[in-house]
Design an enzyme around this catalytic site. Structure first.
Site, PDB file in Angstrom:
ATOM      1  N   CYS A   2       0.831  -1.211   0.000  1.00 22.72           N
ATOM      2  CA  CYS A   2       0.000   0.000   0.000  1.00 22.72           C
ATOM      3  C   CYS A   2       0.866   1.261   0.000  1.00 22.72           C
ATOM      4  O   CYS A   2       1.905   1.321   0.654  1.00 22.72           O
ATOM      5  CB  CYS A   2      -0.878   0.025   1.235  1.00 22.72           C
ATOM      6  SG  CYS A   2      -1.887  -1.445   1.385  1.00 22.72           S
ATOM      7  N   ARG A  27       4.878   0.331  -6.857  1.00 16.53           N
ATOM      8  CA  ARG A  27       4.977  -0.609  -5.740  1.00 16.53           C
ATOM      9  C   ARG A  27       3.952  -1.724  -5.825  1.00 16.53           C
ATOM     10  O   ARG A  27       4.056  -2.706  -5.103  1.00 16.53           O
ATOM     11  CB  ARG A  27       4.780   0.151  -4.423  1.00 16.53           C
ATOM     12  CG  ARG A  27       5.858   1.185  -4.173  1.00 16.53           C
ATOM     13  CD  ARG A  27       5.442   2.130  -3.080  1.00 16.53           C
ATOM     14  NE  ARG A  27       5.382   1.460  -1.800  1.00 16.53           N
ATOM     15  CZ  ARG A  27       6.297   1.586  -0.849  1.00 16.53           C
ATOM     16  NH1 ARG A  27       7.329   2.353  -1.050  1.00 16.53           N
ATOM     17  NH2 ARG A  27       6.183   0.951   0.286  1.00 16.53           N
ATOM     18  N   TRP A  74      -3.009  -2.618  -1.637  1.00 22.94           N
ATOM     19  CA  TRP A  74      -2.630  -3.965  -2.058  1.00 22.94           C
ATOM     20  C   TRP A  74      -3.334  -4.894  -1.069  1.00 22.94           C
ATOM     21  O   TRP A  74      -2.961  -4.972   0.099  1.00 22.94           O
ATOM     22  CB  TRP A  74      -1.114  -4.126  -1.992  1.00 22.94           C
ATOM     23  CG  TRP A  74      -0.597  -5.379  -2.616  1.00 22.94           C
ATOM     24  CD1 TRP A  74      -0.292  -5.578  -3.931  1.00 22.94           C
ATOM     25  CD2 TRP A  74      -0.288  -6.611  -1.951  1.00 22.94           C
ATOM     26  NE1 TRP A  74       0.166  -6.853  -4.118  1.00 22.94           N
ATOM     27  CE2 TRP A  74       0.183  -7.512  -2.927  1.00 22.94           C
ATOM     28  CE3 TRP A  74      -0.378  -7.053  -0.631  1.00 22.94           C
ATOM     29  CZ2 TRP A  74       0.572  -8.816  -2.626  1.00 22.94           C
ATOM     30  CZ3 TRP A  74       0.007  -8.354  -0.330  1.00 22.94           C
ATOM     31  CH2 TRP A  74       0.478  -9.218  -1.325  1.00 22.94           C
ATOM     32  N   ASN A  98      -1.269   1.106   5.920  1.00 20.98           N
ATOM     33  CA  ASN A  98      -0.405   0.141   5.240  1.00 20.98           C
ATOM     34  C   ASN A  98       0.065  -0.857   6.284  1.00 20.98           C
ATOM     35  O   ASN A  98       0.654  -0.457   7.283  1.00 20.98           O
ATOM     36  CB  ASN A  98       0.810   0.855   4.620  1.00 20.98           C
ATOM     37  CG  ASN A  98       1.829  -0.125   4.068  1.00 20.98           C
ATOM     38  OD1 ASN A  98       1.486  -1.257   3.725  1.00 20.98           O
ATOM     39  ND2 ASN A  98       3.077   0.301   3.988  1.00 20.98           N
ATOM     40  N   GLY A  99      -0.236  -2.139   6.079  1.00 19.88           N
ATOM     41  CA  GLY A  99       0.204  -3.149   7.035  1.00 19.88           C
ATOM     42  C   GLY A  99      -0.934  -4.082   7.375  1.00 19.88           C
ATOM     43  O   GLY A  99      -1.924  -4.166   6.642  1.00 19.88           O
ATOM     44  N   GLU A 476      17.215 -17.545  -9.828  1.00 22.98           N
ATOM     45  CA  GLU A 476      16.845 -16.159 -10.150  1.00 22.98           C
ATOM     46  C   GLU A 476      16.210 -16.073 -11.549  1.00 22.98           C
ATOM     47  O   GLU A 476      15.231 -15.353 -11.744  1.00 22.98           O
ATOM     48  CB  GLU A 476      18.100 -15.272 -10.035  1.00 22.98           C
ATOM     49  CG  GLU A 476      17.947 -13.828 -10.473  1.00 22.98           C
ATOM     50  CD  GLU A 476      16.889 -13.036  -9.724  1.00 22.98           C
ATOM     51  OE1 GLU A 476      16.347 -13.499  -8.716  1.00 22.98           O
ATOM     52  OE2 GLU A 476      16.570 -11.926 -10.191  1.00 22.98           O
ATOM     53  N   LYS A 480      12.436 -14.659 -12.200  1.00 25.18           N
ATOM     54  CA  LYS A 480      12.165 -13.518 -13.085  1.00 25.18           C
ATOM     55  C   LYS A 480      11.109 -13.894 -14.106  1.00 25.18           C
ATOM     56  O   LYS A 480      10.174 -13.154 -14.357  1.00 25.18           O
ATOM     57  CB  LYS A 480      13.481 -13.133 -13.782  1.00 25.18           C
ATOM     58  CG  LYS A 480      13.716 -11.698 -13.991  1.00 25.18           C
ATOM     59  CD  LYS A 480      14.272 -10.933 -12.823  1.00 25.18           C
ATOM     60  CE  LYS A 480      13.501 -11.038 -11.547  1.00 25.18           C
ATOM     61  NZ  LYS A 480      14.192 -10.511 -10.401  1.00 25.18           N
ATOM     62  N   GLU A 483       7.551 -14.365 -12.491  1.00 21.55           N
ATOM     63  CA  GLU A 483       6.861 -13.174 -11.982  1.00 21.55           C
ATOM     64  C   GLU A 483       6.377 -12.236 -13.087  1.00 21.55           C
ATOM     65  O   GLU A 483       5.331 -11.614 -12.933  1.00 21.55           O
ATOM     66  CB  GLU A 483       7.642 -12.443 -10.891  1.00 21.55           C
ATOM     67  CG  GLU A 483       8.923 -11.766 -11.276  1.00 21.55           C
ATOM     68  CD  GLU A 483       9.572 -11.038 -10.076  1.00 21.55           C
ATOM     69  OE1 GLU A 483      10.780 -10.827 -10.123  1.00 21.55           O
ATOM     70  OE2 GLU A 483       8.870 -10.683  -9.113  1.00 21.55           O
ATOM     71  N   HIS A 499      16.694 -36.524  -9.391  1.00 16.27           N
ATOM     72  CA  HIS A 499      16.110 -36.937  -8.112  1.00 16.27           C
ATOM     73  C   HIS A 499      14.640 -36.554  -8.012  1.00 16.27           C
ATOM     74  O   HIS A 499      14.091 -36.478  -6.915  1.00 16.27           O
ATOM     75  CB  HIS A 499      16.915 -36.335  -6.954  1.00 16.27           C
ATOM     76  CG  HIS A 499      18.330 -36.820  -6.939  1.00 16.27           C
ATOM     77  ND1 HIS A 499      18.679 -38.082  -6.525  1.00 16.27           N
ATOM     78  CD2 HIS A 499      19.479 -36.232  -7.350  1.00 16.27           C
ATOM     79  CE1 HIS A 499      19.988 -38.250  -6.653  1.00 16.27           C
ATOM     80  NE2 HIS A 499      20.494 -37.137  -7.158  1.00 16.27           N
ATOM     81  N   LYS A 598       6.157  -4.065  -5.226  1.00 14.75           N
ATOM     82  CA  LYS A 598       7.599  -3.806  -5.281  1.00 14.75           C
ATOM     83  C   LYS A 598       8.225  -3.946  -3.900  1.00 14.75           C
ATOM     84  O   LYS A 598       9.325  -4.441  -3.751  1.00 14.75           O
ATOM     85  CB  LYS A 598       7.836  -2.383  -5.834  1.00 14.75           C
ATOM     86  CG  LYS A 598       9.301  -2.004  -5.963  1.00 14.75           C
ATOM     87  CD  LYS A 598      10.013  -2.853  -6.994  1.00 14.75           C
ATOM     88  CE  LYS A 598      11.491  -2.556  -7.076  1.00 14.75           C
ATOM     89  NZ  LYS A 598      12.221  -3.653  -7.757  1.00 14.75           N
TER      90      LYS A 598
HETATM   91  C1  AGP Z   1      12.213  -9.664  -7.376  1.00 13.78           C
HETATM   92  O1  AGP Z   1      12.074  -9.596  -8.737  1.00 13.78           O
HETATM   93  C2  AGP Z   1      11.049  -9.548  -6.565  1.00 13.78           C
HETATM   94  N1  AGP Z   1      10.033  -8.762  -7.042  1.00 13.78           N
HETATM   95  C3  AGP Z   1      11.142  -9.849  -5.086  1.00 13.78           C
HETATM   96  O2  AGP Z   1      11.516 -11.193  -4.990  1.00 13.78           O
HETATM   97  C4  AGP Z   1      12.076  -8.998  -4.200  1.00 13.78           C
HETATM   98  O3  AGP Z   1      13.404  -9.234  -4.541  1.00 13.78           O
HETATM   99  C5  AGP Z   1      11.814  -9.318  -2.730  1.00 13.78           C
HETATM  100  O4  AGP Z   1      10.482  -8.997  -2.424  1.00 13.78           O
HETATM  101  C6  AGP Z   1      12.754  -8.614  -1.794  1.00 13.78           C
HETATM  102  O5  AGP Z   1      12.616  -7.234  -1.866  1.00 13.78           O
HETATM  103  P1  AGP Z   1      13.685  -6.273  -1.216  1.00 13.78           P
HETATM  104  O6  AGP Z   1      14.962  -6.485  -1.951  1.00 13.78           O
HETATM  105  O7  AGP Z   1      13.131  -4.906  -1.402  1.00 13.78           O
HETATM  106  O8  AGP Z   1      13.808  -6.662   0.221  1.00 13.78           O
END
Ligand code: AGP
Length: 603
Positions: A2, A27, A74, A98-99, A476, A480, A483, A499, A598
């Protein structure tokens, strides 16, 4: 998560509040709203979906108000509907949040028994009702906020306005909150992110938990006052100047922020090398020379966790220091074994990730030192760490983290070299320069990867594999892709396929295999195993290897020569482009993928 913006001043609050919300769109959110205080009412306008929907409502009227709060939601508690969007209000108060209020169900049940009514399914409305209830009992807004705050559990930031004044009130617990003042224009602000206040409030303040901020604009000045929960004046806040710039808000010639941020990497790598090897960052690293600790406890989430896995290799292989890398949401609840001569290391782009912050708090409580690799200067993580290693990535707007990962890993590499006393070795600077040059070449030729994406984007699933230092890159690469392209993708250690996951392989599954020069033959054998089961093979591997040509359906040859420990970062950029181009072919919202935020400020 949020986003919050609040304004009180002589101007029209609609403009800075909507501009602030637009800046926080990156965000991630699913509805937006605004409350404007007029002489006789608190007018709430809110709408599910994009901020555009709210803007359309605002543009259709002639709204003007000296005090306003805005919010991008959010969803956590309650569906994505206009009713559940913030602000929540009644005839006396309006609140944005927010929270998460963890004890909301119990509080709500009790308040309903007492005869209070609720209009939404949210936990946030509980705070509004509590403030209203305590105001009825005390007739004092600050007292009411303090009493309401004491009742709630969990991490939250709240901004409150009232019908009877133009004051802005805000309070938080382990959630981002910044207050700001513009002395020239006599305006007071609050937000969840200093980014929203760039150009509006040059003087900014970061309150600590349980400090109530009260912003107001008088005919002579703009004022921000701070109170403890017993309403005595508080000095528990950090005053600062907002040094952020708006450069990052432009995409330049690029179609998406993600693409722009991938392309920024070569220049940022060079800048970071100059900062840590030659310029201001050098003294921060020099402190690490000869440092020995019994254990590094890395905690982070998502991409930052992957960065930790790469850095662990540096610390273990080059420094022979033990490093444990854990997902923050696991570490915090496992009663970790922590001893005095150990260091907690937190990696975070935003510096506001709730689980990572909780791990830091845990380490502090246990009396061990806390170091952070962080992008946002002034973030909660930054403020609470004993030492910070800034990655200087600039604002990262794409939800999919790209440049932050590269610079987090590189910062860890410099730390490792500093511990070895190797920062002055010219080989280091040359190696990093080679990395930025190779990545720049990849960027120049990135369009070649479009044809790779075209060949595989419609496939059912993707398995990324790698061994050793490339295993975290496989994780990673898969993260990517999933997401931003919304396809099933998994990262595996290449030797682990047989395995279990090899059962998934058929002609609908793509294996994106990272084959480094190290353990080359063993990794190629793993690729052969997938090929034998009709999987589609994409090899990202060393150039001039005819046998890769014969095995792979698609061969992306790379020049690993001279990159040594940094080659995972080089390979990773290829995977960033592949994810980007696949997502583009699928037509997803690349910079703001569905369901994601974000900055994940809830647990
Ligand atoms: C990465 O592409 C993500 N959107 C997510 O995994 C992110 O890296 C994670 O939420 C951690 O965020 P931060 O680095 O702001 O702590």
């Amino acid at each position: 998560m949020c986003g919050i913006v609040g304004y009180s001043g002589p101007g029209n609050s609609v403009l800075p509040v909507i501009e602030g919300l637009s800046r926080l769109e990156y965000r991630g959110y699913d509805s937006a709203g605004i409350c404007l205080k007029n002489d006789d009412e608190l007018l709430i306008l809110k709408k599910e979906g994009k901020l555009e929907n709210l803007k359309a409502i605002i543009e259709s009227g002639n709204y003007y108000s000296h005090t306003g709060i805005g919010h991008t939601r959010w969803a956590t508690h309650g569906k994505v509907t206009s009713e559940n969007a913030h602000p929540h209000g009644n005839s006396d108060f309006a609140v944005v949040h927010n929270g998460i209020i963890e004890n909301a169900p119990a509080l709500k049940a009790q308040l309903m028994k007492e005869g209070f009514e609720f209009k939404s399914e949210t936990d946030s409305e509980v705070f509004l009702v509590l403030v209203t209830k305590f105001f009825k009992q005390t007739g004092d807004t600050l007292k009411a906020i303090s009493l309401a705050y004491k009742q709630i559990h969990g991490n939250s930031a709240f901004v409150i306005i009232e019908k009877t004044s133009d004051k802005l009130y805000a309070v938080k617990r382990s959630a981002p909150l910044v207050a700001g003042v513009n002395p020239t224009t006599r305006e007071a602000y609050v937000s969840s992110d200093p980014f929203a206040l760039i150009g509006f409030a040059p003087d900014i303040y970061f309150p600590e938990d349980g400090v109530i901020c009260m912003g107001e604009s008088t005919p002579t000045e703009a004022k921000m006052s701070f109170f403890e929960l017993d309403l005595t004046p508080s000095s528990r806040y950090k005053a600062s100047t907002n040094l952020m710039t708006m450069d990052a808000t432009s995409k330049g010639p690029y179609e998406h922020y993600m693409l722009k941020e991938i392309h920024e990497q070569p220049a940022l790598i060079d800048k970071l090398a100059a900062y840590y090897i030659k310029n201001d960052g050098r003294h921060i690293l020099d402190d690490l020379n000869g440092l020995k600790t019994d254990m590094w406890h890395f905690t982070a989430c998502g991409t930052a966790w992957h960065a930790g896995l790469v850095i662990k290799n540096f610390f273990e292989q080059n420094n022979r220091q033990r490093a444990n890398v854990e997902i923050a949401s696991e570490f915090r609840y496992k009663n970790p074994i922590l001893n005095k001569n150990e260091i907690g290391m937190f990696i975070s782009q935003s510096g506001e990730t709730a689980d990572t912050l909780a791990c830091q708090e845990l380490c502090r409580e246990q009396g061990i030192k806390t170091y952070s690799i962080v992008n946002v200067e002034g973030s909660t993580l930054f403020r609470n760490s004993d030492k910070n290693f800034l990655i200087h990535a600039g604002v990262e707007i794409g939800v999919a983290s790209t440049k932050a990962f590269t610079l987090q890993v590189l910062t860890g590499y410099f730390m490792s070299k500093a511990m070895e006393g190797q920062l002055d070795n010219p080989a280091l600077f040359n190696e990093v320069k080679l990395l930025s040059t190779r990545i720049a070449e990849l960027c120049e030729n990135a369009e070649k990867l479009i044809s790779v994406a075209e060949k595989i984007y419609a496939q059912k699933g993707f398995i990324f594999t790698g061994r050793g230092k490339y295993f975290p890159i496989a994780l990673e690469g898969a993260l990517k892709l999933k997401e931003i392209a919304y396809v099933h993708a998994e990262g595996y250690a290449a030797g682990e396929l047989k395995h279990g996951p090899i059962a998934l392989i058929d002609e609908n599954i793509v294996n994106i295999a990272i084959v480094g020069p190290e353990l080359y033959e063993k990794t190629i054998s793993n690729v052969e195993e997938v090929k034998a089961r009709r999987g589609v093979i994409v090899v990202v591997g060393p150039e001039n290897h005819p046998e890769i040509e014969s095995i792979a359906d698609i061969y992306i040859p790379l020049n690993f020569e001279g990159l040594n420990d940094l080659s995972p970062l080089y390979v990773n950029v290829v995977l960033q482009f592949i994810a980007y181009y696949i997502a583009k072919l699928k037509g997803t919202d690349i910079d703001k993928p569905r369901n994601l935020a974000k900055s994940v400020t809830v647990e």
